[in-house]
Design a protein around this motif. Sequence first.
Motif, PDB file in Angstrom:
ATOM      1  N   ASP A  29       0.804  -1.213   0.000  1.00  0.00           N
ATOM      2  CA  ASP A  29       0.000   0.000   0.000  1.00  0.00           C
ATOM      3  C   ASP A  29       0.844   1.274   0.000  1.00  0.00           C
ATOM      4  OD1 ASP A  29       0.967  -0.446   2.541  1.00  0.00           O
ATOM      5  OD2 ASP A  29      -0.837   0.315   3.543  1.00  0.00           O
ATOM      6  N   GLN A  30       2.167   1.167   0.107  1.00  0.00           N
ATOM      7  CA  GLN A  30       3.008   2.355   0.093  1.00  0.00           C
ATOM      8  C   GLN A  30       3.246   2.881  -1.312  1.00  0.00           C
ATOM      9  OE1 GLN A  30       6.381   0.837   2.256  1.00  0.00           O
ATOM     10  NE2 GLN A  30       5.936   2.231   3.950  1.00  0.00           N
ATOM     11  N   GLY A  31       3.076   2.076  -2.313  1.00  0.00           N
ATOM     12  CA  GLY A  31       3.306   2.508  -3.687  1.00  0.00           C
ATOM     13  C   GLY A  31       4.774   2.456  -4.049  1.00  0.00           C
ATOM     14  N   PRO A  32       5.091   2.862  -5.266  1.00  0.00           N
ATOM     15  CA  PRO A  32       6.489   2.783  -5.710  1.00  0.00           C
ATOM     16  C   PRO A  32       7.367   3.822  -5.010  1.00  0.00           C
ATOM     17  CG  PRO A  32       5.165   3.839  -7.376  1.00  0.00           C
ATOM     18  CD  PRO A  32       4.210   3.370  -6.318  1.00  0.00           C
ATOM     19  N   TRP A  33       8.623   3.501  -4.925  1.00  0.00           N
ATOM     20  CA  TRP A  33       9.605   4.403  -4.329  1.00  0.00           C
ATOM     21  C   TRP A  33      10.014   5.421  -5.378  1.00  0.00           C
ATOM     22  CZ3 TRP A  33      15.401   3.681  -3.922  1.00  0.00           C
ATOM     23  CH2 TRP A  33      15.931   4.540  -2.983  1.00  0.00           C
ATOM     24  N   ARG A  34       9.701   6.678  -5.188  1.00  0.00           N
ATOM     25  CA  ARG A  34       9.857   7.697  -6.218  1.00  0.00           C
ATOM     26  C   ARG A  34      11.159   8.490  -6.125  1.00  0.00           C
ATOM     27  NH1 ARG A  34       5.191   7.738  -8.829  1.00  0.00           N
ATOM     28  NH2 ARG A  34       3.325   7.153  -7.746  1.00  0.00           N
ATOM     29  N   THR A  35      11.987   8.239  -5.163  1.00  0.00           N
ATOM     30  CA  THR A  35      13.207   9.015  -4.983  1.00  0.00           C
ATOM     31  C   THR A  35      14.166   8.924  -6.173  1.00  0.00           C
ATOM     32  OG1 THR A  35      12.991   8.703  -2.607  1.00  0.00           O
ATOM     33  CG2 THR A  35      15.103   9.465  -3.409  1.00  0.00           C
ATOM     34  N   PRO A  36      14.406   7.764  -6.784  1.00  0.00           N
ATOM     35  CA  PRO A  36      15.343   7.736  -7.918  1.00  0.00           C
ATOM     36  C   PRO A  36      14.923   8.625  -9.085  1.00  0.00           C
ATOM     37  CG  PRO A  36      14.921   5.516  -7.151  1.00  0.00           C
ATOM     38  CD  PRO A  36      13.982   6.413  -6.423  1.00  0.00           C
ATOM     39  N   GLY A  37      13.647   8.717  -9.349  1.00  0.00           N
ATOM     40  CA  GLY A  37      13.175   9.581 -10.431  1.00  0.00           C
ATOM     41  C   GLY A  37      13.437  11.051 -10.148  1.00  0.00           C
ATOM     42  N   TRP A  38      13.217  11.455  -8.910  1.00  0.00           N
ATOM     43  CA  TRP A  38      13.467  12.845  -8.545  1.00  0.00           C
ATOM     44  C   TRP A  38      14.956  13.163  -8.521  1.00  0.00           C
ATOM     45  CZ3 TRP A  38      10.092  16.497  -8.989  1.00  0.00           C
ATOM     46  CH2 TRP A  38       8.737  16.191  -8.900  1.00  0.00           C
ATOM     47  N   ILE A  39      15.778  12.215  -8.073  1.00  0.00           N
ATOM     48  CA  ILE A  39      17.235  12.416  -8.110  1.00  0.00           C
ATOM     49  C   ILE A  39      17.688  12.559  -9.554  1.00  0.00           C
ATOM     50  CG2 ILE A  39      19.458  11.292  -7.709  1.00  0.00           C
ATOM     51  CD1 ILE A  39      18.251  10.089  -5.177  1.00  0.00           C
ATOM     52  N   SER A  40      17.166  11.712 -10.419  1.00  0.00           N
ATOM     53  CA  SER A  40      17.517  11.762 -11.834  1.00  0.00           C
ATOM     54  C   SER A  40      17.098  13.089 -12.457  1.00  0.00           C
ATOM     55  CB  SER A  40      16.850  10.598 -12.562  1.00  0.00           C
ATOM     56  OG  SER A  40      17.107  10.652 -13.930  1.00  0.00           O
ATOM     57  N   LEU A  41      15.905  13.549 -12.160  1.00  0.00           N
ATOM     58  CA  LEU A  41      15.417  14.815 -12.703  1.00  0.00           C
ATOM     59  C   LEU A  41      16.290  15.974 -12.232  1.00  0.00           C
ATOM     60  CD1 LEU A  41      13.235  16.463 -14.226  1.00  0.00           C
ATOM     61  CD2 LEU A  41      12.039  16.617 -12.044  1.00  0.00           C
ATOM     62  N   GLY A  42      16.569  16.036 -10.952  1.00  0.00           N
ATOM     63  CA  GLY A  42      17.361  17.143 -10.415  1.00  0.00           C
ATOM     64  C   GLY A  42      18.775  17.164 -10.958  1.00  0.00           C
ATOM     65  N   ALA A 103      11.606  10.480 -14.099  1.00  0.00           N
ATOM     66  CA  ALA A 103      12.656   9.522 -14.424  1.00  0.00           C
ATOM     67  C   ALA A 103      13.072   9.647 -15.887  1.00  0.00           C
ATOM     68  CB  ALA A 103      12.182   8.099 -14.125  1.00  0.00           C
ATOM     69  N   TRP A 104      12.110   9.795 -16.787  1.00  0.00           N
ATOM     70  CA  TRP A 104      12.435   9.909 -18.209  1.00  0.00           C
ATOM     71  C   TRP A 104      13.188  11.200 -18.505  1.00  0.00           C
ATOM     72  CZ3 TRP A 104      12.694   6.235 -21.575  1.00  0.00           C
ATOM     73  CH2 TRP A 104      11.901   5.095 -21.429  1.00  0.00           C
ATOM     74  N   THR A 105      12.743  12.308 -17.920  1.00  0.00           N
ATOM     75  CA  THR A 105      13.411  13.586 -18.160  1.00  0.00           C
ATOM     76  C   THR A 105      14.836  13.574 -17.621  1.00  0.00           C
ATOM     77  OG1 THR A 105      11.287  14.711 -18.023  1.00  0.00           O
ATOM     78  CG2 THR A 105      13.246  16.080 -17.834  1.00  0.00           C
ATOM     79  N   GLY A 106      15.015  13.050 -16.421  1.00  0.00           N
ATOM     80  CA  GLY A 106      16.356  12.953 -15.854  1.00  0.00           C
ATOM     81  C   GLY A 106      17.253  12.032 -16.648  1.00  0.00           C
ATOM     82  N   LEU A 107      16.700  10.923 -17.113  1.00  0.00           N
ATOM     83  CA  LEU A 107      17.482   9.986 -17.917  1.00  0.00           C
ATOM     84  C   LEU A 107      17.920  10.621 -19.235  1.00  0.00           C
ATOM     85  CD1 LEU A 107      18.437   6.971 -18.330  1.00  0.00           C
ATOM     86  CD2 LEU A 107      16.331   6.717 -19.624  1.00  0.00           C
TER      87      LEU A 107
END
Length: 129
Positions: A29-42, A103-107
């Motif tokens: 119920d916590q959902g996906p871990w979104r930190t890698p996408g935000w790190i990638s974007l930043g 994640a896509w934008t950061g990648l």
Amino acid sequence: MIAGLSALLVAALVLGALIIGDTRRRTDDQGPWRTPGWISLGCGTAALLAVAAPMIGSAMAPDGVDQISRTAPWLYPASITLGLVGLVAGSYALARQHRTWQAWTGLITGAVVTAFWLLFLIGEATTPH
């Protein structure tokens, strides 16, 4: 040379931190871990800005001389490091089924900056000046 090695070290440390952070137990119920996408974007966006700012600054300069690299010589190694971290974090996010715009934008931005520096390295190796 030292900047490239330090960039690889930072990228490896970020990837290691992502893997260690992802191994913690999560319930469904916590959902996906979104930190890698935000790190990638930043990191990817900051790397793209770190490469584009000196280019725009030298194009807009009255005498065509790059002033940013004189006042901020750390900007180019920072763009290499941030580009690699954005690429690694974005790849990790996509591999872990976190396919969001962050994640896509950061990648993509990390890949563009890394490809720019790789082409620069290949050009410098083939025709040094």
